[in-house]
Write an enzyme that holds these catalytic residues in place. Structure first.
Site, PDB file in Angstrom:
ATOM      1  N   LYS A  76       0.870  -1.190   0.000  1.00  0.00           N
ATOM      2  CA  LYS A  76       0.000   0.000   0.000  1.00  0.00           C
ATOM      3  C   LYS A  76       0.897   1.227   0.000  1.00  0.00           C
ATOM      4  O   LYS A  76       1.619   1.484   0.962  1.00  0.00           O
ATOM      5  CB  LYS A  76      -0.907   0.014   1.232  1.00  0.00           C
ATOM      6  CG  LYS A  76      -1.686   1.331   1.356  1.00  0.00           C
ATOM      7  CD  LYS A  76      -2.500   1.450   2.619  1.00  0.00           C
ATOM      8  CE  LYS A  76      -2.861   2.902   2.856  1.00  0.00           C
ATOM      9  NZ  LYS A  76      -3.701   3.089   4.061  1.00  0.00           N
ATOM     10  N   GLY A 108      -8.278   8.812   9.668  1.00  0.00           N
ATOM     11  CA  GLY A 108      -8.576   8.889  11.097  1.00  0.00           C
ATOM     12  C   GLY A 108      -9.624   9.900  11.489  1.00  0.00           C
ATOM     13  O   GLY A 108      -9.883  10.108  12.673  1.00  0.00           O
ATOM     14  N   ALA A 124      -9.690   5.248   4.024  1.00  0.00           N
ATOM     15  CA  ALA A 124      -9.637   6.351   5.001  1.00  0.00           C
ATOM     16  C   ALA A 124     -10.907   7.189   5.026  1.00  0.00           C
ATOM     17  O   ALA A 124     -11.489   7.475   3.991  1.00  0.00           O
ATOM     18  CB  ALA A 124      -8.454   7.265   4.764  1.00  0.00           C
ATOM     19  N   GLY A 125     -11.290   7.546   6.231  1.00  0.00           N
ATOM     20  CA  GLY A 125     -12.380   8.501   6.429  1.00  0.00           C
ATOM     21  C   GLY A 125     -13.698   7.901   6.860  1.00  0.00           C
ATOM     22  O   GLY A 125     -14.604   8.620   7.288  1.00  0.00           O
ATOM     23  N   ASN A 171      -9.236   1.464   9.375  1.00  0.00           N
ATOM     24  CA  ASN A 171      -8.534   1.096  10.605  1.00  0.00           C
ATOM     25  C   ASN A 171      -9.162   1.778  11.813  1.00  0.00           C
ATOM     26  O   ASN A 171      -9.748   1.154  12.687  1.00  0.00           O
ATOM     27  CB  ASN A 171      -7.046   1.460  10.463  1.00  0.00           C
ATOM     28  CG  ASN A 171      -6.156   0.876  11.555  1.00  0.00           C
ATOM     29  OD1 ASN A 171      -4.984   0.648  11.339  1.00  0.00           O
ATOM     30  ND2 ASN A 171      -6.661   0.610  12.749  1.00  0.00           N
ATOM     31  N   THR A 172      -9.100   3.114  11.837  1.00  0.00           N
ATOM     32  CA  THR A 172      -9.534   3.847  13.027  1.00  0.00           C
ATOM     33  C   THR A 172     -11.011   3.624  13.345  1.00  0.00           C
ATOM     34  O   THR A 172     -11.386   3.555  14.523  1.00  0.00           O
ATOM     35  CB  THR A 172      -9.265   5.355  12.840  1.00  0.00           C
ATOM     36  OG1 THR A 172      -7.927   5.530  12.400  1.00  0.00           O
ATOM     37  CG2 THR A 172      -9.460   6.109  14.142  1.00  0.00           C
TER      38      THR A 172
END
Lengths: 66, 260
Positions: free
Chosen positions: B102, B163, B189-190, B211-212
């Site tokens: 990635k 995040g 993301a987001g 992830n977050t």
């Protein structure tokens, strides 16, 4: 002799092999990658690679990340 | 859904949810949340070992073993093409020649938006060096196409800053990227919660990397399960094709046969 290991100055035995250093650090059998002076040293060469005075060694592993 | 695989670089995956392994409280929570997500591709970061600190401590790859999961090393924290390429080469050595990576080259600490100029440069170098590159980018359809043309195996536009949990901020751009693409498009993301993931999948994304949204939930393992279902539900809704939006009502029960 003096080397830089993961950004820190260190003194180690002269003419030590890379695998011996890895063993001394307690990393035997761990999943690692090693770069010396920005050149990757493949695992197959760890046993024979002789560390030189002034070498800049980076040892990395995988950690959590996104 | 059966027989609706996500294919990346010629390899089939049943799950369209990809997860990161960062920000968990410990490795056991990482293991449980990863398992609950059903994800088959797991991102990891490449960092210096802690010299002199408890060499016997468990390793991430013990709880997320490469024999079970496809490990996707990232270039998080890289702000130059050179650092990103160097990180990928270390990852390939670490993972015995595994060449799926990635790529992210960041431009700014506050937004963690990609540096697109450096991302294009790094993508080109990595593709020429034999890597299979999944690339984090902004939600610009023109850049997404350029990255595909360079030879990236998947293009991964952000939904919102890394995040941030703000959800899909520009669904029309994501849609345009999807419509133009000949490689898998994954939102990276987001995403903040399950509905965000479903919305991304309903737009027609091939998958989502997060992830977050899982790791920072109050109960990460439960959120991982929610995300698995949201991605599956969103995918099925996309394939099913939603009804057209109408301004006024349309009765679901027939008028004929009323007895009053």
């Amino acid at each position: 002799m003096k080397i830089t290991l993961n950004g820190e100055a260190r003194s180690i035995d002269d003419s030590i092999k890379l695998q011996a250093l890895i063993d001394q650090l307690g990393y035997s059998g761990k999943r690692l990658a090693v770069e010396i002076n920005k050149e990757i040293i493949p695992k197959s060469q760890h046993a024979d690679y002789i560390i030189k005075d002034g070498d800049n060694i980076e040892i990395v592993h995988a950690i959590g990340g996104g | 859904m059966t027989n609706d695989p996500l294919i990346i670089a010629g390899k089939s995956y049943n799950s369209r949810l990809l997860v990161g392994s960062g920000k968990y409280k410990d490795l056991e929570e990482t293991r449980e949340a990863t398992e609950a997500s059903g994800a088959e591709i797991i991102t990891v970061a490449i960092r210096r070992t802690n010299i002199g600190q408890t060499p016997g401590e468990p390793n991430l790859l013990d709880v997320v073993p490469p024999e079970k999961y496809t490990i996707l090393p990232n270039t998080a924290g890289c702000y130059t093409a050179e650092d990103a390429v160097r990180t990928c080469r270390m990852a390939r050595e670490l993972l015995d020649g595994h060449d799926l990576v990635k790529l992210e080259v960041l431009g700014d600490e506050k937004t963690l938006f990609p540096d697109i100029v450096a991302t294009l440069e790094a993508a080109d170098l990595l593709v020429k060096d034999g890597f299979k590159v999944m690339v984090y980018t902004n939600d610009d359809p023109i850049i997404a196409k350029r990255l595909e043309e360079i030879g990236c195996v998947a293009v991964m536009p952000l939904a919102a800053p890394i995040g941030s949990g703000l959800g899909i901020r520009n669904p029309y751009n994501i849609l345009t990227i999807i419509e133009n693409a000949n490689v898998p498009i994954l939102v990276d993301a987001g995403v903040g919660t399950a509905s965000d993931a479903a919305i991304a999948m309903e737009l027609g994304c091939d998958g989502i990397l997060m992830n977050t949204a899982i790791a920072a939930a109050q109960k990460p393992v439960l959120m991982a399960s929610a995300m698995k279902k949201a991605v599956e539900a969103g995918r099925e809704a996309f394939l099913a094709g939603r009804m057209p939006r109408k301004r006024f009502a349309s009765a679901s029960s027939p008028i004929d046969g009323t007895f009053f």
